[in-house]
Design a protein around this motif. Structure first.
Motif, PDB file in Angstrom:
ATOM      1  N   HIS A 162      30.341   5.850 -10.763  1.00 22.42           N
ATOM      2  CA  HIS A 162      30.557   4.530  -9.808  1.00 22.42           C
ATOM      3  C   HIS A 162      29.395   4.120  -9.108  1.00 22.42           C
ATOM      4  O   HIS A 162      29.612   2.795  -8.702  1.00 22.42           O
ATOM      5  CB  HIS A 162      32.019   4.900  -9.408  1.00 22.42           C
ATOM      6  N   THR A 163      28.525   4.877  -8.825  1.00 23.31           N
ATOM      7  CA  THR A 163      27.469   4.736  -8.021  1.00 23.31           C
ATOM      8  C   THR A 163      25.995   4.949  -8.684  1.00 23.31           C
ATOM      9  O   THR A 163      26.104   6.394  -8.739  1.00 23.31           O
ATOM     10  CB  THR A 163      27.786   5.136  -6.465  1.00 23.31           C
ATOM     11  N   ILE A 164      25.024   4.182  -8.532  1.00 23.49           N
ATOM     12  CA  ILE A 164      23.902   4.638  -9.002  1.00 23.49           C
ATOM     13  C   ILE A 164      22.757   4.358  -7.764  1.00 23.49           C
ATOM     14  O   ILE A 164      22.864   3.156  -7.164  1.00 23.49           O
ATOM     15  CB  ILE A 164      23.464   3.992 -10.307  1.00 23.49           C
ATOM     16  N   THR A 165      22.167   5.163  -7.446  1.00 24.33           N
ATOM     17  CA  THR A 165      20.992   4.997  -6.321  1.00 24.33           C
ATOM     18  C   THR A 165      19.805   5.111  -7.039  1.00 24.33           C
ATOM     19  O   THR A 165      19.239   5.810  -7.826  1.00 24.33           O
ATOM     20  CB  THR A 165      20.820   6.199  -5.462  1.00 24.33           C
ATOM     21  N   LEU A 166      19.030   3.871  -6.902  1.00 26.19           N
ATOM     22  CA  LEU A 166      17.425   3.603  -7.345  1.00 26.19           C
ATOM     23  C   LEU A 166      16.616   3.962  -6.161  1.00 26.19           C
ATOM     24  O   LEU A 166      16.691   3.292  -5.145  1.00 26.19           O
ATOM     25  CB  LEU A 166      17.499   2.124  -7.783  1.00 26.19           C
ATOM     26  N   SER A 167      15.812   4.949  -6.465  1.00 25.99           N
ATOM     27  CA  SER A 167      14.839   5.126  -5.514  1.00 25.99           C
ATOM     28  C   SER A 167      13.476   5.028  -5.904  1.00 25.99           C
ATOM     29  O   SER A 167      13.061   5.462  -7.235  1.00 25.99           O
ATOM     30  CB  SER A 167      15.114   6.833  -5.042  1.00 25.99           C
ATOM     31  N   TYR A 168      12.689   4.686  -4.876  1.00 26.77           N
ATOM     32  CA  TYR A 168      11.207   4.385  -5.138  1.00 26.77           C
ATOM     33  C   TYR A 168      10.480   5.347  -3.900  1.00 26.77           C
ATOM     34  O   TYR A 168      10.898   5.275  -2.833  1.00 26.77           O
ATOM     35  CB  TYR A 168      10.640   2.953  -4.929  1.00 26.77           C
ATOM     36  N   THR A 169       9.259   5.657  -4.456  1.00 23.10           N
ATOM     37  CA  THR A 169       8.287   6.401  -3.506  1.00 23.10           C
ATOM     38  C   THR A 169       6.999   5.634  -3.907  1.00 23.10           C
ATOM     39  O   THR A 169       6.574   5.918  -4.924  1.00 23.10           O
ATOM     40  CB  THR A 169       8.469   7.964  -3.664  1.00 23.10           C
ATOM     41  N   PHE A 170       6.301   5.486  -2.922  1.00 18.40           N
ATOM     42  CA  PHE A 170       5.151   4.797  -2.819  1.00 18.40           C
ATOM     43  C   PHE A 170       4.013   5.703  -2.582  1.00 18.40           C
ATOM     44  O   PHE A 170       4.264   6.622  -1.381  1.00 18.40           O
ATOM     45  CB  PHE A 170       4.782   3.375  -2.150  1.00 18.40           C
ATOM     46  N   TYR A 171       2.949   5.801  -3.362  1.00 16.89           N
ATOM     47  CA  TYR A 171       1.904   6.722  -3.051  1.00 16.89           C
ATOM     48  C   TYR A 171       0.785   6.047  -2.942  1.00 16.89           C
ATOM     49  O   TYR A 171       0.471   4.869  -3.621  1.00 16.89           O
ATOM     50  CB  TYR A 171       1.700   7.700  -4.331  1.00 16.89           C
ATOM     51  N   GLU A 172      -0.434   6.281  -2.285  1.00 18.72           N
ATOM     52  CA  GLU A 172      -1.363   5.614  -2.156  1.00 18.72           C
ATOM     53  C   GLU A 172      -2.521   5.989  -2.961  1.00 18.72           C
ATOM     54  O   GLU A 172      -2.569   7.197  -3.628  1.00 18.72           O
ATOM     55  CB  GLU A 172      -2.239   5.828  -0.634  1.00 18.72           C
ATOM     56  N   ILE A 173      -3.154   5.028  -3.560  1.00 11.87           N
ATOM     57  CA  ILE A 173      -4.033   5.207  -4.827  1.00 11.87           C
ATOM     58  C   ILE A 173      -5.470   4.502  -4.334  1.00 11.87           C
ATOM     59  O   ILE A 173      -5.449   3.958  -3.265  1.00 11.87           O
ATOM     60  CB  ILE A 173      -3.578   4.841  -6.110  1.00 11.87           C
ATOM     61  N   ASP A 174      -6.380   4.905  -5.389  1.00  5.11           N
ATOM     62  CA  ASP A 174      -7.665   4.250  -4.836  1.00  5.11           C
ATOM     63  C   ASP A 174      -7.639   2.793  -5.025  1.00  5.11           C
ATOM     64  O   ASP A 174      -6.689   2.518  -6.037  1.00  5.11           O
ATOM     65  CB  ASP A 174      -8.715   4.999  -5.862  1.00  5.11           C
ATOM     66  N   LEU A 175      -8.339   2.010  -4.269  1.00  4.86           N
ATOM     67  CA  LEU A 175      -8.348   0.524  -4.795  1.00  4.86           C
ATOM     68  C   LEU A 175      -8.920   0.403  -6.066  1.00  4.86           C
ATOM     69  O   LEU A 175      -9.919   1.014  -6.549  1.00  4.86           O
ATOM     70  CB  LEU A 175      -9.202  -0.078  -3.541  1.00  4.86           C
ATOM     71  N   PRO A 176      -8.441  -0.755  -6.634  1.00  5.49           N
ATOM     72  CA  PRO A 176      -9.017  -1.008  -7.808  1.00  5.49           C
ATOM     73  C   PRO A 176     -10.682  -1.325  -7.840  1.00  5.49           C
ATOM     74  O   PRO A 176     -10.854  -2.063  -6.842  1.00  5.49           O
ATOM     75  CB  PRO A 176      -8.098  -2.163  -8.409  1.00  5.49           C
ATOM     76  N   GLU A 177     -10.989  -1.248  -8.881  1.00  5.90           N
ATOM     77  CA  GLU A 177     -12.537  -1.634  -8.734  1.00  5.90           C
ATOM     78  C   GLU A 177     -12.940  -2.909  -8.399  1.00  5.90           C
ATOM     79  O   GLU A 177     -12.314  -3.952  -8.929  1.00  5.90           O
ATOM     80  CB  GLU A 177     -13.327  -1.365 -10.236  1.00  5.90           C
ATOM     81  N   GLY A 178     -13.948  -3.249  -7.686  1.00  5.17           N
ATOM     82  CA  GLY A 178     -14.220  -4.600  -7.275  1.00  5.17           C
ATOM     83  C   GLY A 178     -13.298  -5.205  -5.980  1.00  5.17           C
ATOM     84  O   GLY A 178     -13.839  -6.032  -5.316  1.00  5.17           O
ATOM     85  N   TYR A 179     -12.318  -4.381  -5.790  1.00  4.60           N
ATOM     86  CA  TYR A 179     -11.473  -5.115  -4.807  1.00  4.60           C
ATOM     87  C   TYR A 179     -12.186  -4.792  -3.412  1.00  4.60           C
ATOM     88  O   TYR A 179     -12.069  -5.530  -2.499  1.00  4.60           O
ATOM     89  CB  TYR A 179     -10.134  -4.266  -4.891  1.00  4.60           C
ATOM     90  N   ALA A 180     -12.597  -3.513  -3.397  1.00  6.09           N
ATOM     91  CA  ALA A 180     -13.386  -3.360  -1.801  1.00  6.09           C
ATOM     92  C   ALA A 180     -14.494  -4.218  -1.575  1.00  6.09           C
ATOM     93  O   ALA A 180     -15.027  -4.408  -0.304  1.00  6.09           O
ATOM     94  CB  ALA A 180     -13.761  -1.845  -1.778  1.00  6.09           C
ATOM     95  N   ALA A 181     -15.045  -4.816  -2.484  1.00  6.48           N
ATOM     96  CA  ALA A 181     -16.246  -5.602  -2.253  1.00  6.48           C
ATOM     97  C   ALA A 181     -15.701  -6.983  -1.988  1.00  6.48           C
ATOM     98  O   ALA A 181     -16.731  -7.792  -1.421  1.00  6.48           O
ATOM     99  CB  ALA A 181     -17.005  -5.914  -3.660  1.00  6.48           C
ATOM    100  N   LEU A 182     -14.452  -7.616  -1.995  1.00  8.50           N
ATOM    101  CA  LEU A 182     -14.115  -8.780  -1.595  1.00  8.50           C
ATOM    102  C   LEU A 182     -14.042  -8.765  -0.116  1.00  8.50           C
ATOM    103  O   LEU A 182     -13.793  -7.739   0.715  1.00  8.50           O
ATOM    104  CB  LEU A 182     -12.714  -8.900  -2.163  1.00  8.50           C
ATOM    105  N   ASP A 183     -14.402 -10.025   0.631  1.00 14.84           N
ATOM    106  CA  ASP A 183     -14.501 -10.110   1.833  1.00 14.84           C
ATOM    107  C   ASP A 183     -12.637 -10.201   2.265  1.00 14.84           C
ATOM    108  O   ASP A 183     -12.017 -11.315   2.086  1.00 14.84           O
ATOM    109  CB  ASP A 183     -14.850 -11.508   2.465  1.00 14.84           C
ATOM    110  N   THR A 184     -12.297  -9.165   3.036  1.00 18.28           N
ATOM    111  CA  THR A 184     -10.969  -9.075   3.308  1.00 18.28           C
ATOM    112  C   THR A 184     -10.425 -10.290   4.352  1.00 18.28           C
ATOM    113  O   THR A 184      -9.272 -10.491   4.716  1.00 18.28           O
ATOM    114  CB  THR A 184     -10.383  -7.653   3.830  1.00 18.28           C
ATOM    115  N   ASP A 185     -11.557 -10.951   4.799  1.00 18.32           N
ATOM    116  CA  ASP A 185     -11.060 -11.825   6.161  1.00 18.32           C
ATOM    117  C   ASP A 185     -10.560 -13.241   5.331  1.00 18.32           C
ATOM    118  O   ASP A 185     -10.135 -14.156   6.104  1.00 18.32           O
ATOM    119  CB  ASP A 185     -12.276 -12.088   6.927  1.00 18.32           C
ATOM    120  N   GLN A 186     -11.061 -13.532   4.214  1.00 18.46           N
ATOM    121  CA  GLN A 186     -10.684 -14.478   3.311  1.00 18.46           C
ATOM    122  C   GLN A 186      -9.224 -14.329   2.387  1.00 18.46           C
ATOM    123  O   GLN A 186      -9.295 -13.235   2.004  1.00 18.46           O
ATOM    124  CB  GLN A 186     -11.796 -14.857   2.230  1.00 18.46           C
ATOM    125  N   PRO A 187      -8.427 -15.118   2.439  1.00 11.90           N
ATOM    126  CA  PRO A 187      -7.210 -15.092   1.702  1.00 11.90           C
ATOM    127  C   PRO A 187      -7.510 -15.067   0.104  1.00 11.90           C
ATOM    128  O   PRO A 187      -8.365 -15.659  -0.208  1.00 11.90           O
ATOM    129  CB  PRO A 187      -6.281 -16.242   2.110  1.00 11.90           C
TER     130      PRO A 187
END
Length: 191
Positions: A162-187
């Protein structure tokens, strides 16, 4: 030509090691397939469309969110619980916030409880199907579209859920290739 004792033992040992390595390698995809087909361990199904049949019967779906100990985000369901009609497509949201001063990538692992419900809980679309990257200070709402399969009402064990619980756990992973090269000050639009 028959092999002598030491050579025969070496060949047999190498054969056993290769066989065991092959079985170990094949066990991961086989176990994943088995869990998805049976719902074992609370693994949910994936569907492209909702069923044609929507029942008048309802079931309560609870939402839970957590973070791996190393994940710096804040993460929680927007709504903790909803009552849904069995067979009807529903939409729930989870909110994630990156309070750090750097981009952080994450991947969500998920399951449902009770575990028997996994065979009847179907996701149509989910943020958990893809890696997520949040810019410094970014807050996002991430959707999950799902339904509870009408077959649950005829299942020997499912009919008592009668009740279902949907659970998520987030894990940190490596940034995708090329993302770190982006200027994070720009949207940026990474979707």
């Amino acid at each position: 030509m028959a092999l002598s004792g030491p050579k025969k033992t070496v060949i047999q040992t190498v054969g056993v090691v290769v066989l065991m390595g092959g079985l170990a390698w094949a066990s991961v995809p086989f176990y994943d397939w088995f869990c998805r087909v049976t719902g074992f361990g609370g693994v949910t199904g994936v569907s492209e469309v909702a069923p044609d049949e929507v029942l008048e019967q309802t079931i309560t779906v609870r939402f839970d969110g957590s973070l791996n100990g190393q994940m710096p985000w804040e993460f929680a369901p927007v709504e903790r619980e909803m009552t849904v009609r069995i067979g009807e497509t529903n939409l729930a949201f989870y909110e994630a916030h990156n309070p750090t001063d750097k981009p952080v990538a994450g991947q969500a692992a998920y399951n449902v409880t009770p575990y028997q419900a996994g065979a009847f809980f179907e996701k149509i679309a989910c943020f958990c199907f893809e890696e997520q990257v949040l810019a410094p200070g970014e807050t996002v709402q991430m959707p999950v579209s799902f339904y509870v399969d009408p077959e649950i009402v005829d299942d020997r064990e499912g009919q008592y859920i009668h009740t279902i619980t949907l659970s998520y756990t987030f894990y940190e992973i490596d940034l995708p290739e090329g993302y770190a090269a982006l200027d994070t000050d720009q949207p940026t639009d990474l979707n």
